[in-house]
Design a protein around this motif. Sequence first.
Motif, PDB file in Angstrom:
ATOM      1  N   ALA A  63     -11.975   0.417  -0.722  1.00  0.00           N
ATOM      2  CA  ALA A  63     -11.528   0.561   0.661  1.00  0.00           C
ATOM      3  C   ALA A  63     -10.512   1.702   0.819  1.00  0.00           C
ATOM      4  CB  ALA A  63     -10.913  -0.747   1.145  1.00  0.00           C
ATOM      5  N   PRO A 113       0.821  -1.211   0.000  1.00  0.00           N
ATOM      6  CA  PRO A 113       0.000   0.000   0.000  1.00  0.00           C
ATOM      7  C   PRO A 113       0.855   1.262   0.000  1.00  0.00           C
ATOM      8  CG  PRO A 113      -0.816  -1.581   1.605  1.00  0.00           C
ATOM      9  CD  PRO A 113       0.511  -2.090   1.133  1.00  0.00           C
ATOM     10  N   LEU A 140      -1.600   1.510   8.111  1.00  0.00           N
ATOM     11  CA  LEU A 140      -2.912   0.968   7.795  1.00  0.00           C
ATOM     12  C   LEU A 140      -3.791   1.029   9.041  1.00  0.00           C
ATOM     13  CD1 LEU A 140      -1.834  -2.225   5.815  1.00  0.00           C
ATOM     14  CD2 LEU A 140      -2.583  -0.033   4.866  1.00  0.00           C
ATOM     15  N   ILE A 166      -7.457   1.683  -0.446  1.00  0.00           N
ATOM     16  CA  ILE A 166      -6.106   1.120  -0.334  1.00  0.00           C
ATOM     17  C   ILE A 166      -5.461   1.179  -1.709  1.00  0.00           C
ATOM     18  CG2 ILE A 166      -4.754  -0.914   0.278  1.00  0.00           C
ATOM     19  CD1 ILE A 166      -7.147  -1.767   2.042  1.00  0.00           C
ATOM     20  N   ASP A 205      -8.631  -1.103   7.215  1.00  0.00           N
ATOM     21  CA  ASP A 205      -7.853  -1.479   6.033  1.00  0.00           C
ATOM     22  C   ASP A 205      -7.522  -2.972   6.063  1.00  0.00           C
ATOM     23  OD1 ASP A 205      -7.804   1.134   5.061  1.00  0.00           O
ATOM     24  OD2 ASP A 205      -5.911   1.606   6.058  1.00  0.00           O
TER      25      ASP A 205
END
Length: 445
Positions: free
Chosen positions: A89, A36, A41, A91, A45
């Motif tokens: 999401a 990522p 995160l 990401i 996530d």
Amino acid sequence: MTTALACDPGTFRRGACPSLAAPMRTGDGFLVRLRPVAAALTANDLLAIASLARETGNGLIEITARGNIQLRGLTLEMVPRLAEGLAAAGILPQTGVAIETPVLSGIDPSEITDATPVADALRNAIAAAALTLAPKLAIVVDGGGVLSLADMVADIRLDAVEVGGAVAWRLSVGGDRETAQPIALLSSETVVEGAMTVVAALAAAGAGTRGRDLDVAALVACFNAPALPIAATIPPHLIGVHVIGGQFVLGVSPAYGQVHADRLAALVHSLSACGATEFRLAPHRTLLVRGLSEPALAAAQDAAQREGFWCTDKAPGRSVSICAGAAGCASASFDTHAAADALVAHAAELLDGSADVHVSGCPKGCAHPARAAVTLCGTAEGVGLVLNGKASDPALSTIPADGLVPAIQRLGNLSRNRRGDHETAKSLIDRTAPALFVSAYQGQQ
């Protein structure tokens, strides 16, 4: 987005890293690796990644030696769904050349400087140059700190140093901080331009060229700046509790780097209940957890152990690097997980963390490309024993795979009988004649 990520497995270049755009076929389906863009995160996530691993693959998730995350068991038809789910999401996966920075860059008060701005500038410069580089080319930009990347091997390294009260960068190639060949000492103003000189040399030498292949003398001659030796330093193992800047950081690792999505989700829920606020993917197959108070550490470690994660620097398996093995890769010829379990059970004297132990399903050595003190490598003839070498090196001895556990038991007996009080595994291996290991491995003691 779905159209852009449609992929043809036939175009996947051998040796390249698997990605959303180019998933890799393995023994249990297709594998996708991602890093990522965000350094930290959230719990949501990780829960989203776990959910997508179940929905689009077989639910197996891996954290790699370089701190990437891998999802296994996908079909090609599910790769676009994975991309859509990650986007939904929020990401965003990194693309382009892999540039590594310390996991706590910018928030570790002991670092010499935050490596992130230099890494970002270099990444942009490489993208703008549109050069053809080796698929697995790796660059380290290390600003120092408690959890530095001193032990990470890279084709190009930029290590921050203090010179006369100012920050400078040592440019080197082909190794970790100790073994890389120094090229020049660069100022903060010239560091990206200097690194791009080496990137251009790699591209000019051919698409498969790595840092170790470059003519160091010719590169040094390109710079009017002296190279600078740096004292070797070994950062602490990331697994376990660290106190950095007065805050507690807990490093946990799924056993041998692999966990099912259900167990990852359970861990995230438990750690969040303990007060965890963020999670960072880190080298050595580690997940760093921040936000825990000292009273919550014991509960957090209990939760990690309950879900099959290592959470102390004494976990013997932390010294073993393994690939997916025959269960997950068509190239592998034996069960690497069973072999690693046998090492933990019967040869723990070799696993104190002072020496690398590598269990590789085939000579490609994906899990640990560097040399290891002990390597067990699968071949068409059986499982070979390599000492102080790579999986691709010639084996000193090869035995049938069905005889591996007894061989590991004999190696453990040899190590216990020869090991001195308080002696490290590295010292034991270095002073023991290879013939003794071969004899034990073959059962000729």
